[in-house]
Design a protein around this motif. Structure first.
Motif, mmCIF file in Angstrom:
data_model
loop_
_atom_site.group_PDB
_atom_site.id
_atom_site.type_symbol
_atom_site.label_atom_id
_atom_site.label_comp_id
_atom_site.label_asym_id
_atom_site.label_seq_id
_atom_site.Cartn_x
_atom_site.Cartn_y
_atom_site.Cartn_z
ATOM 1 N N PHE A 236 0.641 -1.299 -0.011
ATOM 2 C CA PHE A 236 0.084 -0.063 -0.021
ATOM 3 C C PHE A 236 0.782 1.300 -0.089
ATOM 4 C CE2 PHE A 236 -3.266 -2.795 1.715
ATOM 5 C CZ PHE A 236 -4.141 -2.984 0.914
ATOM 6 N N TYR A 237 1.994 1.032 0.495
ATOM 7 C CA TYR A 237 2.968 2.455 0.586
ATOM 8 C C TYR A 237 3.455 2.629 -0.708
ATOM 9 C CZ TYR A 237 7.113 5.369 0.989
ATOM 10 O OH TYR A 237 8.083 6.216 0.596
ATOM 11 N N LEU A 238 3.992 1.417 -1.206
ATOM 12 C CA LEU A 238 4.744 1.665 -2.743
ATOM 13 C C LEU A 238 3.453 1.889 -3.646
ATOM 14 C CD1 LEU A 238 6.702 -1.594 -2.727
ATOM 15 C CD2 LEU A 238 7.649 0.665 -2.280
ATOM 16 N N HIS A 239 2.095 1.632 -3.454
ATOM 17 C CA HIS A 239 1.191 2.032 -4.526
ATOM 18 C C HIS A 239 1.089 3.607 -4.407
ATOM 19 C CE1 HIS A 239 -2.530 2.095 -6.705
ATOM 20 N NE2 HIS A 239 -3.239 2.743 -5.540
ATOM 21 N N GLN A 240 1.265 4.004 -3.203
ATOM 22 C CA GLN A 240 1.047 5.686 -3.306
ATOM 23 C C GLN A 240 2.285 6.274 -3.749
ATOM 24 O OE1 GLN A 240 -1.764 7.304 -1.761
ATOM 25 N NE2 GLN A 240 -2.782 5.243 -2.394
ATOM 26 N N GLN A 241 3.519 5.707 -3.474
ATOM 27 C CA GLN A 241 4.738 6.427 -3.991
ATOM 28 C C GLN A 241 5.128 6.264 -5.435
ATOM 29 O OE1 GLN A 241 6.084 8.593 -1.842
ATOM 30 N NE2 GLN A 241 4.348 8.098 -0.513
#
Length: 279
Positions: free
Chosen positions: A51-56
């Motif tokens: 979920f973090y990588l999806h945002q970044q």
């Protein structure tokens, strides 16, 4: 049916999972690759890193997997039929209580969406939010002492569904990634059950799938084979001599986590963990 809100919700873990990585993301940030085309997460769990990588990052392909069929079913239902799942969770919210909890815990549902709603409901209302199975694969955690647990966070589930739209989600063992990740465009993140720090530790006892010393060695071999292909690999584990020796040929970083799943409050606190990278 739960109404939509106008405020966008950032996708993040919707389940409380043993060893969840949300609290560690800030320490992980400098360790992530700067770019990649394909992302693989073979121990999906709560999915905080995805979920973090999806945002970044944009434009990467996500391949998410786990060996737990109930967990994979939940992710697939959130991705494919989130509104039906929200309706089912709203019904659990209305019925929640001791009688309903133990009825749901003891019942096996055949339909995938009902099984998914059951897991989320139990996760939100069981003791300490701990997912645990016995040797038969039966959920066996008692009911928690929550006055008014929020069983259905509809807007969060919708944002997660959106994030998962193009993700490939599979039920498979961790070494299946060897058939998929093969080039420097690939990034693999392993978050296995941690190696126990002492003989009484139950780090590996949250499900019917044991992860023993031989499993840790097999994972190291998988890590090494991916590294030989120039795949960028990152792994989390407990900070102990066994793990440091296993990965002595790679880059070992130390991070600090708060241990939150422990019945004894005095044993909760900061503990060092390791992050291993091939790059």
């Amino acid at each position: 049916m739960t109404q939509r809100t106008q405020t966008p919700v950032t996708p993040r873990p919707f389940l409380k999972w043993a060893g969840g990585k949300s609290q560690l993301i800030e320490q992980y940030k400098p360790l992530f690759p700067k770019g990649f085309k394909n992302y693989y997460e073979p121990f999906l769990g709560g999915g905080a890193v995805f979920f973090y990588l999806h945002q970044q990052f944009t434009g990467f392909n996500a391949f998410l997997s786990d060996i737990n069929p109930e967990l994979i079913n939940v992710y697939c239902c959130v991705r494919d039929d989130v509104e039906t799942l929200i309706d089912l969770l709203d019904k659990h919210q209305l019925k929640h209580g001791k009688i309903h909890y133990y009825q749901v815990r003891g019942k096996l549902f055949r339909r995938k969406k009902h099984r998914a709603a059951r897991l989320i409901y139990l996760n939100k209302t069981c003791f300490n939010g701990l997912y645990r199975e016995n040797s038969k694969g039966e959920f066996n955690v008692p009911m928690g002492r929550y006055k008014n647990p929020k069983i259905c966070n509809a807007d969060l589930l919708r944002s997660v569904s959106e994030a998962l739209t193009k993700a490939e989600i599979n039920l498979q063992p961790f070494d299946a990634v060897l058939e998929q990740a093969k080039t420097a465009d690939d990034f693999v993140y392993f978050d296995p059950p941690y190696y126990p720090l002492n003989p009484t530790s139950n780090f590996t006892a949250y499900s019917r799938y044991s992860f023993n010393e031989e499993s840790q060695k097999k994972l190291r071999d998988t890590f090494a084979e991916l590294s030989d292909r120039n795949v960028r690999v990152m792994l989390s584990n407990s900070d102990c001599e066994f793990i440091r020796n296993l990965y002595k040929d790679f880059h070992i970083h130390t991070v600090y986590a708060t241990r939150s799943i422990n019945s004894k409050g005095k044993k909760r606190g900061k503990i060092s963990e390791v992050v291993v990278t091939s790059y």
